[in-house]
Design a protein around this motif. Sequence first.
Motif, PDB file in Angstrom:
ATOM      1  N   ILE A  51       4.297   4.941   8.451  1.00  0.00           N
ATOM      2  CA  ILE A  51       3.235   4.140   7.849  1.00  0.00           C
ATOM      3  C   ILE A  51       3.174   2.795   8.568  1.00  0.00           C
ATOM      4  CG2 ILE A  51       2.372   3.044   5.757  1.00  0.00           C
ATOM      5  CD1 ILE A  51       3.899   5.157   4.157  1.00  0.00           C
ATOM      6  N   SER A  52       1.973   2.382   8.914  1.00  0.00           N
ATOM      7  CA  SER A  52       1.786   1.084   9.557  1.00  0.00           C
ATOM      8  C   SER A  52       0.531   0.434   8.986  1.00  0.00           C
ATOM      9  CB  SER A  52       1.672   1.244  11.065  1.00  0.00           C
ATOM     10  OG  SER A  52       0.549   2.031  11.420  1.00  0.00           O
TER      11      SER A  52
ATOM     12  N   MET B  11       0.844  -1.193   0.000  1.00  0.00           N
ATOM     13  CA  MET B  11       0.000   0.000   0.000  1.00  0.00           C
ATOM     14  C   MET B  11       0.881   1.245   0.000  1.00  0.00           C
ATOM     15  SD  MET B  11      -3.032  -1.276   0.017  1.00  0.00           S
ATOM     16  CE  MET B  11      -3.984   0.224   0.313  1.00  0.00           C
ATOM     17  N   GLY B  12       0.380   2.290  -0.624  1.00  0.00           N
ATOM     18  CA  GLY B  12       1.126   3.536  -0.669  1.00  0.00           C
ATOM     19  C   GLY B  12       0.303   4.706  -0.163  1.00  0.00           C
ATOM     20  N   TRP B  13       1.007   5.715   0.329  1.00  0.00           N
ATOM     21  CA  TRP B  13       0.407   7.009   0.637  1.00  0.00           C
ATOM     22  C   TRP B  13       1.039   8.048  -0.276  1.00  0.00           C
ATOM     23  CZ3 TRP B  13      -3.765   8.008   3.524  1.00  0.00           C
ATOM     24  CH2 TRP B  13      -4.173   7.079   4.486  1.00  0.00           C
TER      25      TRP B  13
ATOM     26  N   ARG C 148       9.072   2.283   3.194  1.00  0.00           N
ATOM     27  CA  ARG C 148       9.970   3.214   2.523  1.00  0.00           C
ATOM     28  C   ARG C 148       9.314   4.575   2.551  1.00  0.00           C
ATOM     29  NH1 ARG C 148      11.947   0.710  -3.112  1.00  0.00           N
ATOM     30  NH2 ARG C 148      13.474   2.369  -2.859  1.00  0.00           N
ATOM     31  N   TYR C 149      10.138   5.634   2.664  1.00  0.00           N
ATOM     32  CA  TYR C 149       9.606   6.988   2.787  1.00  0.00           C
ATOM     33  C   TYR C 149      10.330   7.950   1.858  1.00  0.00           C
ATOM     34  CZ  TYR C 149       7.680   5.149   7.137  1.00  0.00           C
ATOM     35  OH  TYR C 149       7.001   4.399   8.074  1.00  0.00           O
ATOM     36  N   ALA C 150       9.605   8.989   1.477  1.00  0.00           N
ATOM     37  CA  ALA C 150      10.238  10.101   0.787  1.00  0.00           C
ATOM     38  C   ALA C 150      11.159  10.827   1.761  1.00  0.00           C
ATOM     39  CB  ALA C 150       9.163  11.059   0.274  1.00  0.00           C
ATOM     40  N   ASP C 151      12.234  11.403   1.219  1.00  0.00           N
ATOM     41  CA  ASP C 151      13.192  12.112   2.069  1.00  0.00           C
ATOM     42  C   ASP C 151      12.521  13.230   2.870  1.00  0.00           C
ATOM     43  OD1 ASP C 151      15.982  11.949  -0.292  1.00  0.00           O
ATOM     44  OD2 ASP C 151      15.205  10.483   1.145  1.00  0.00           O
ATOM     45  N   SER C 152      11.516  13.842   2.265  1.00  0.00           N
ATOM     46  CA  SER C 152      10.880  15.006   2.890  1.00  0.00           C
ATOM     47  C   SER C 152      10.105  14.663   4.158  1.00  0.00           C
ATOM     48  CB  SER C 152       9.947  15.692   1.889  1.00  0.00           C
ATOM     49  OG  SER C 152       8.962  14.788   1.433  1.00  0.00           O
ATOM     50  N   VAL C 153       9.756  13.381   4.339  1.00  0.00           N
ATOM     51  CA  VAL C 153       8.956  12.991   5.508  1.00  0.00           C
ATOM     52  C   VAL C 153       9.683  11.992   6.392  1.00  0.00           C
ATOM     53  CG1 VAL C 153       6.857  13.385   4.186  1.00  0.00           C
ATOM     54  CG2 VAL C 153       7.728  11.049   4.442  1.00  0.00           C
ATOM     55  N   GLU C 154      10.817  11.502   5.965  1.00  0.00           N
ATOM     56  CA  GLU C 154      11.581  10.506   6.732  1.00  0.00           C
ATOM     57  C   GLU C 154      11.844  11.022   8.148  1.00  0.00           C
ATOM     58  OE1 GLU C 154      13.264   7.423   5.247  1.00  0.00           O
ATOM     59  OE2 GLU C 154      13.114   7.036   7.393  1.00  0.00           O
TER      60      GLU C 154
ATOM     61  N   THR D 241       5.572   3.861   1.229  1.00  0.00           N
ATOM     62  CA  THR D 241       4.881   2.610   0.986  1.00  0.00           C
ATOM     63  C   THR D 241       5.114   1.638   2.133  1.00  0.00           C
ATOM     64  OG1 THR D 241       6.750   1.671  -0.217  1.00  0.00           O
ATOM     65  CG2 THR D 241       5.085   2.831  -1.528  1.00  0.00           C
ATOM     66  N   ILE D 242       4.223   0.676   2.221  1.00  0.00           N
ATOM     67  CA  ILE D 242       4.384  -0.409   3.192  1.00  0.00           C
ATOM     68  C   ILE D 242       4.027  -1.715   2.509  1.00  0.00           C
ATOM     69  CG2 ILE D 242       2.057  -0.044   4.157  1.00  0.00           C
ATOM     70  CD1 ILE D 242       3.310  -0.921   6.886  1.00  0.00           C
TER      71      ILE D 242
END
Length: 113
Positions: free
Chosen positions: A69-70, A34-36, A58-64, A50-51
């Motif tokens: 995400i769970s 699933m992705g956001w 995995r996360y975008a650098d801007s939100v890491e 994504t999860i």
Amino acid sequence: QVQLVQSGGGLVQPGGSLRLSCAASGFGFSRSTMGWYRQAPGKQRELVGTIAGRGSTRYADSVEGRFTISRDNDKNTVYLQMNSLKPEDTAVYYCKLELTDYWGQGTQVTVSS
């Protein structure tokens, strides 16, 4: 049929937190990635993270480091926990069944004082 129903979102002050939910049905949720995503005014939709079915993320650098995400495979639901929110996080947020064109309805998140 595939359905992705989002909830959560709203208005929050900078530095605050929000949690979005996406309840899924109509497919093998526990096996699915699933992705956001989010789309800010005047900008293209971008991946937030994504999860995978087993929980790897995995996360975008801007939100890491700020967003998490769970998923709960018993409830067929994926979550986006957003902490330390910034005005630039303001956007409509969407969940997506990856590798398909199935999207949630979108949820507005506004970060403003």
